[in-house]
Design an enzyme around this catalytic site. Structure first.
Site, short mmCIF file in Angstrom:
data_model
loop_
_atom_site.label_atom_id
_atom_site.label_comp_id
_atom_site.label_asym_id
_atom_site.label_seq_id
_atom_site.Cartn_x
_atom_site.Cartn_y
_atom_site.Cartn_z
N ASP A 76 7.33 8.52 -31.09
CA ASP A 76 7.91 7.18 -31.27
C ASP A 76 8.33 6.63 -29.90
OD1 ASP A 76 8.84 5.05 -32.79
OD2 ASP A 76 10.82 5.95 -33.14
N GLY A 199 13.28 -0.57 -36.74
CA GLY A 199 14.63 -0.98 -37.09
C GLY A 199 14.83 -1.15 -38.59
P1 13P Z 1 16.53 2.30 -37.11
O1 13P Z 1 17.24 3.38 -36.35
O2 13P Z 1 17.21 0.98 -37.01
O3 13P Z 1 16.23 2.71 -38.52
O4 13P Z 1 15.12 2.07 -36.39
C1 13P Z 1 14.13 3.05 -36.51
C2 13P Z 1 13.02 2.85 -35.54
O5 13P Z 1 12.52 1.77 -35.34
C3 13P Z 1 12.52 4.03 -34.86
O6 13P Z 1 11.61 3.70 -33.88
ZN ZN Z 2 11.69 1.77 -33.10
#
Ligand code: 13P
Ligand code: ZN
Length: 274
Positions: A76, A199
């Site tokens: 990620d 997010g």
């Molecule tokens: P949140 O932590 O807001 O759930 O976002 C997750 C995300 O986008 C991981 O890359």
């Molecule tokens: Zn993210």
């Protein structure tokens, strides 16, 4: 890419859950199996830079191997080639290169470079255009435009694209409202490229459903996994008869992660899609 193609054909989003330790992997996997859902297990790049990634990656691979449902191991927000190449060596079969804070042309150039390298290894890449910031930022960056998205997808060859349409990472002080029409317009402009929403924690259920309908095919959740896990730990610690052996103590936090993930799997329409 395989998972996202199935999601596209069937009009749902693959949930992508961030993991931090063995117990969060166990919770996420239990959820996927119980809900018979394909999932993505993903790891923040700082873990790949630190020792944690070295230990965590074999656990994720073991989970994927054992799973009765499709599981993908994804990096990620990879910021550079250090994290992307190291993650592939650790077994990731999906890579995100996040060049969203770079100027447009530089984002294209770096993303394309990583896409080309990953192609030798049959690994596909998620890009990001329009920066999805954090809930602590003073204001949001500009949203992704369909015109830029079209050029970005065509020139980089990414398998999927993270877009800025109203979400942010972390805990929202007030629930966000998403630009659903923009998601639809970006989909159209990019020849139905699979779009990614970052997010996901704290986004109202109805907004998430509309976003999936508009073309979101990968939906990220991280912060709420941490809260599910840690809130449960804190509650347990208040109990005088709590377990002391760490493995016994961890059983409830694992369940808490599982329950949270099952609720998100259902919400994005991935239940029974394995
Ligand atoms: P949140 O932590 O807001 O759930 O976002 C997750 C995300 O986008 C991981 O890359
Ligand atoms: Zn993210």
């Amino acid at each position: 890419k395989e998972l996202l193609e199935v999601a596209d054909k069937n009009g749902f989003a693959v949930p992508a859950f961030n993991v931090y330790n063995m117990e969060s992997v166990m919770g996420v996997l239990k959820a996927a199996e119980e809900a018979k859902a394909p999932i993505i297990i993903q790891v923040y790049p700082r873990l790949m830079k630190e020792e944690t990634g070295y230990f965590l990656s074999p656990i994720i691979l073991a989970a994927a191997e054992k799973a009765s449902v499709p599981v993908c191991f994804h990096l990620d927000h990879g910021p550079s080639e250090l994290e992307t190449t190291r993650s592939i060596r650790y077994g990731a079969t999906g890579i995100m290169l996040d060049g969203s804070t770079l100027p447009f042309e530089e984002n294209i150039a770096l993303t394309k470079k990583v896409v080309d390298t990953c192609a030798y290894l049959d690994v596909q890449v998620e890009g990001e255009l329009g920066h999805v910031g954090t809930t602590k930022d003073d204001e949001m960056d500009e949203f992704t435009t369909p015109e830029d998205a079209k050029r970005f997808v065509e020139e980089t060859g990414v398998a999927c694209l993270a877009v800025a349409v109203g979400t942010a990472h972390g805990k929202y002080s007030k629930p966000p409202k998403l630009d659903i029409e923009r998601i639809e317009a970006i989909r159209k402009a990019t020849n139905n490229t699979a779009l990614v929403l970052h997010g996901g924690s704290g986004v109202p259920d109805e907004e998430i459903k509309k976003a999936v309908k508009a073309g979101i095919r990968k939906m990220n959740f991280a912060t709420d996994i941490c809260y599910a896990f840690l809130d449960c730990c804190f509650d347990e610690l208040k109990k005088p008869d709590r377990a002391i052996a760490i493995d016994s103590f961890m059983k409830k936090p694992i369940e808490a992660v599982k329950e949270f993930c099952i609720s998100r799997i259902k919400l994005v329409g991935a239940e029974n899609k394995a």
